[in-house]
Design an enzyme around this catalytic site. Structure first.
Site, mmCIF file in Angstrom:
data_model
loop_
_atom_site.group_PDB
_atom_site.id
_atom_site.type_symbol
_atom_site.label_atom_id
_atom_site.label_comp_id
_atom_site.label_asym_id
_atom_site.label_seq_id
_atom_site.Cartn_x
_atom_site.Cartn_y
_atom_site.Cartn_z
ATOM 1 N N GLU A 1 -0.891 4.403 -8.047
ATOM 2 C CA GLU A 1 -0.601 5.339 -6.970
ATOM 3 C C GLU A 1 0.609 6.171 -7.373
ATOM 4 O O GLU A 1 1.639 5.621 -7.763
ATOM 5 C CB GLU A 1 -0.334 4.559 -5.677
ATOM 6 C CG GLU A 1 -0.284 5.387 -4.421
ATOM 7 C CD GLU A 1 -1.654 5.716 -3.816
ATOM 8 O OE1 GLU A 1 -2.695 5.241 -4.345
ATOM 9 O OE2 GLU A 1 -1.680 6.466 -2.824
ATOM 10 N N ARG B 1 -17.043 0.316 -1.015
ATOM 11 C CA ARG B 1 -16.103 -0.147 -0.015
ATOM 12 C C ARG B 1 -16.522 -1.548 0.380
ATOM 13 O O ARG B 1 -17.657 -1.762 0.784
ATOM 14 C CB ARG B 1 -16.150 0.780 1.203
ATOM 15 C CG ARG B 1 -14.940 0.703 2.085
ATOM 16 C CD ARG B 1 -15.049 1.659 3.240
ATOM 17 N NE ARG B 1 -14.903 3.058 2.867
ATOM 18 C CZ ARG B 1 -13.762 3.643 2.513
ATOM 19 N NH1 ARG B 1 -12.655 2.932 2.473
ATOM 20 N NH2 ARG B 1 -13.718 4.914 2.202
ATOM 21 N N LYS C 1 0.868 -1.174 0.000
ATOM 22 C CA LYS C 1 0.000 0.000 0.000
ATOM 23 C C LYS C 1 0.903 1.221 0.000
ATOM 24 O O LYS C 1 1.543 1.539 1.002
ATOM 25 C CB LYS C 1 -0.914 0.009 1.224
ATOM 26 C CG LYS C 1 -1.919 1.140 1.153
ATOM 27 C CD LYS C 1 -2.894 1.142 2.307
ATOM 28 C CE LYS C 1 -4.019 2.132 2.057
ATOM 29 N NZ LYS C 1 -3.566 3.464 1.620
ATOM 30 N N ARG D 1 -8.719 10.571 -6.882
ATOM 31 C CA ARG D 1 -9.711 9.751 -6.197
ATOM 32 C C ARG D 1 -11.106 10.375 -6.243
ATOM 33 O O ARG D 1 -12.112 9.693 -6.326
ATOM 34 C CB ARG D 1 -9.266 9.597 -4.737
ATOM 35 C CG ARG D 1 -10.073 8.657 -3.919
ATOM 36 C CD ARG D 1 -9.780 8.918 -2.450
ATOM 37 N NE ARG D 1 -11.016 8.827 -1.714
ATOM 38 C CZ ARG D 1 -11.352 7.815 -0.928
ATOM 39 N NH1 ARG D 1 -10.520 6.837 -0.741
ATOM 40 N NH2 ARG D 1 -12.503 7.801 -0.323
#
Length: 556
Positions: A294, A404, A245, A265
DNA sequence: CTTGACTGCCC
DNA sequence: ATTCTGC
DNA sequence: GCAGAATGGGCAGTCAAG
């Protein structure tokens, strides 16, 4: 046409806000939506969601509104804000006091919307004055309730329980089609106004005709936090892939021919901030593609920079590439390729396609653990390389935009400190009757003084905060506006992700994502952590990350 | 030219 | 971003 | 379990005032 009055919209909001029952909200909202003219649908949704500021950058928010209201009324805004705990409600009460309830409501939705667009277009010298003049003129014509919702729409504090989800349910109720179908149109188009417009004007066909189009971003899939690596892996019976991450900016990148757009985002266009990434993406030799990755800052050795430093680069308009903060992108998903949407493919197949096209561009490493121990070692490796933690992904999961869920789980390294509460701020909305935001203090062991390391409102339940309020008030030393300062006695255990250098707090540091784990009744202020503890932690943390200082020299 | 308030947007 | 709350 | 509410640190940019 377009004659719906702003007061009718205001009354709608009041009515919806009164009930907490979703079914009732849907009924009320549906009746209202059905009565709108075509051209009113967009503006009404913008006001209803409180998204004016997000959509048209007005350049006026709380600060400007307070100035305007005080000028119109001669009253002190903070008095009314303290009493009501709601910005819009404060405006309403002030307008009652200056007899604006005598005004006969005549503003229309369309008219107010057009004025807002005018405001958003003003720039340059004296622009603040001009913007505020237009808003003043609108508010001069508003009665208390209209003023309340004009203001609420601007600052985005609606507090009536309506967001995209409820709009989708309303449309599903109106058209009598499955909510899932409308939801998909929304997530694929990223545009709630379009969905409602098509649905209300063309019915089922309108919804079904909405398709993904390149350069229209879709909502990014989101991850839930897992409590442990074990939990994350056993949930998917070991059929998982793990990725680092990375601590940076999430980017959804669309490319067709030589044209490239990078979306954040929140679906903002951030292409101009990252020219070198545009260049990278252009290397991918395909007709059209949407990939996700990312963007992180890196030092000379390629180690990831702390997020704070990346932020000196992002959002910058001048000296974009000379700012001394090189950035890199690591891709982790592919959503669209040569005219085909890939989101329904399982993770493992998308990943395979990504690796195929990703020969010329960096793809984030993937690791498939055989045993729990492998995963735990991989997590430690991620941390030692300066990353935030790991993502554990279900290998058979499709890409579900905007949702989510447990198909993606994130696990981050967290830290805790024992700190003392040194102040608190009165809350707003549902927390207006108690102290909600807490100032956290740490012991400066040299100066024998307590210093601030930031604020938090998270972790305690409303009930616990209510109980805490009385105790804090009994410890009150002084007061400034909505903030009180207290004798440092109540010790709390605080969880946080990372320590940041702070330009505002007197300790020189702030805790990123601080939340309270619990009140330590067994501890006193002599037991709390010290600045040296904090500095040691910061040092440890910095050792793993890239070095910014070195590069800074070459910059200036 | 510098400073500070405010806004908008990353996490 | 994280956490809590009401449905 | 979902949707909504409440609110964090901190960066650059913009504009107004000194």
């Amino acid at each position: 046409m377009g004659k719906t009055l702003f007061i009718d919209f205001s009354l709608l909001c009041e009515e919806i806000g009164k009930t907490a029952k979703r079914k009732e909200k849907i009924k009320i909202l549906s009746d209202f939506l059905l009565k709108l003219d075509k051209e009113e649908i967009g503006p009404v949704l913008t006001f209803l969601l409180g998204k004016i500021s997000a959509e048209k950058k007005l350049g006026i928010r709380e600060g400007g509104i307070i100035r305007i209201i005080e000028k119109i009324s001669g009253k002190r805004f903070s008095d009314f804000l303290a009493k009501t705990g709601d910005f819009g409600e404060a405006v309403k009460e002030i307008f009652y006091e200056i007899n604006r309830d005598k005004i006969k409501p005549a503003l229309t939705i369309k008219e107010v919307y057009e004025e807002f667009i005018r405001i958003s277009e003003i720039k340059g010298d004296f622009s603040k004055e001009e913007k505020e003049k237009i808003l003043t003129d609108i508010l001069e014509r508003a009665n208390p309730l209209e003023a309340k919702y004009i203001v609420k729409s601007i600052i985005g504090e609606m507090r009536h329980g309506v967001k995209e989800g409820l709009l989708i349910e309303s449309l599903s109720f109106i058209l009598n089609i499955d909510k899932k179908e409308i939801e998909r149109s929304f997530l694929i188009s990223g545009d709630i106004k379009k969905v409602l417009f098509e649905g209300l004007t063309r019915g089922k066909d309108g919804i079904r005709d909405i398709e993904f189009k390149i350069f229209n971003p879709l909502f990014p899939m989101l991850a839930e936090t897992a409590n442990s690596i074990e939990e994350a892996i056993s949930l998917h019976k070991g059929k998982v892939a793990i990725e680092y991450k990375l601590d940076g900016i999430r980017a959804q990148i669309h490319k067709e021919g030589e044209k490239v757009i990078i979306f954040s985002r929140n679906l903002e266009n951030i292409t101009d901030s990252f020219p070198e990434i545009v260049k990278e993406i252009k290397k991918i030799k395909v007709e059209s593609i949407v990939v996700e990755g990312e963007i992180i800052g890196v030092d000379r050795e390629g180690k990831p920079l702390p997020f704070q430093y990346l932020m000196r680069r992002a959002g910058r308009k001048r000296d974009i590439t000379f700012s001394g903060i090189p950035v890199k992108i690591f891709l982790f998903d592919i959503l669209f390729l040569n005219g085909k949407l890939l989101i329904d493919l399982p993770y493992c197949e998308r990943r395979r396609l990504l690796e195929e096209i990703g020969r010329e561009i960096q793809v984030v490493e993937k690791f498939e653990p055989e045993r729990l121990e492998d995963a735990e070692n991989y997590f430690e490796k991620a941390i030692s390389l300066g990353h935030e933690g790991i993502m554990v992904k279900n290998i058979s999961s499709p890409y579900i935009p905007g949702t989510r869920g447990k198909n993606w789980l994130k696990i981050k390294k967290i830290n805790t400190l024992d700190l003392v509460i040194i102040g608190a701020e009165w809350g707003y909305g549902r927390r207006k009757n108690y102290l909600s935001d807490l100032y956290l203090g740490i012991m400066d062991d040299e100066k024998r003084k307590i210093m601030c390391v930031g604020k938090t409102f998270k972790g305690l339940s409303d009930e616990e905060l209510k109980n805490l309020t009385g105790r804090l008030l009994s410890l009150k030393i002084s007061q400034k506006g909505r903030t009180i300062f207290v004798k440092p006695e109540i010790v709390v255990e605080v969880i946080f992700d990372e320590i940041q250098k702070s330009p505002v707090y007197d300790s020189g540091f702030a805790l990123r994502f601080a939340r309270i784990k619990g009140i330590r009744e067994d501890k006193g202020k002599q037991d709390i952590n010290t600045i040296s503890d904090l500095k040691n932690l910061y040092k440890k943390q910095s050792l793993l990350k890239g070095k910014y200082e070195e590069i800074q020299g070459s910059l200036l």
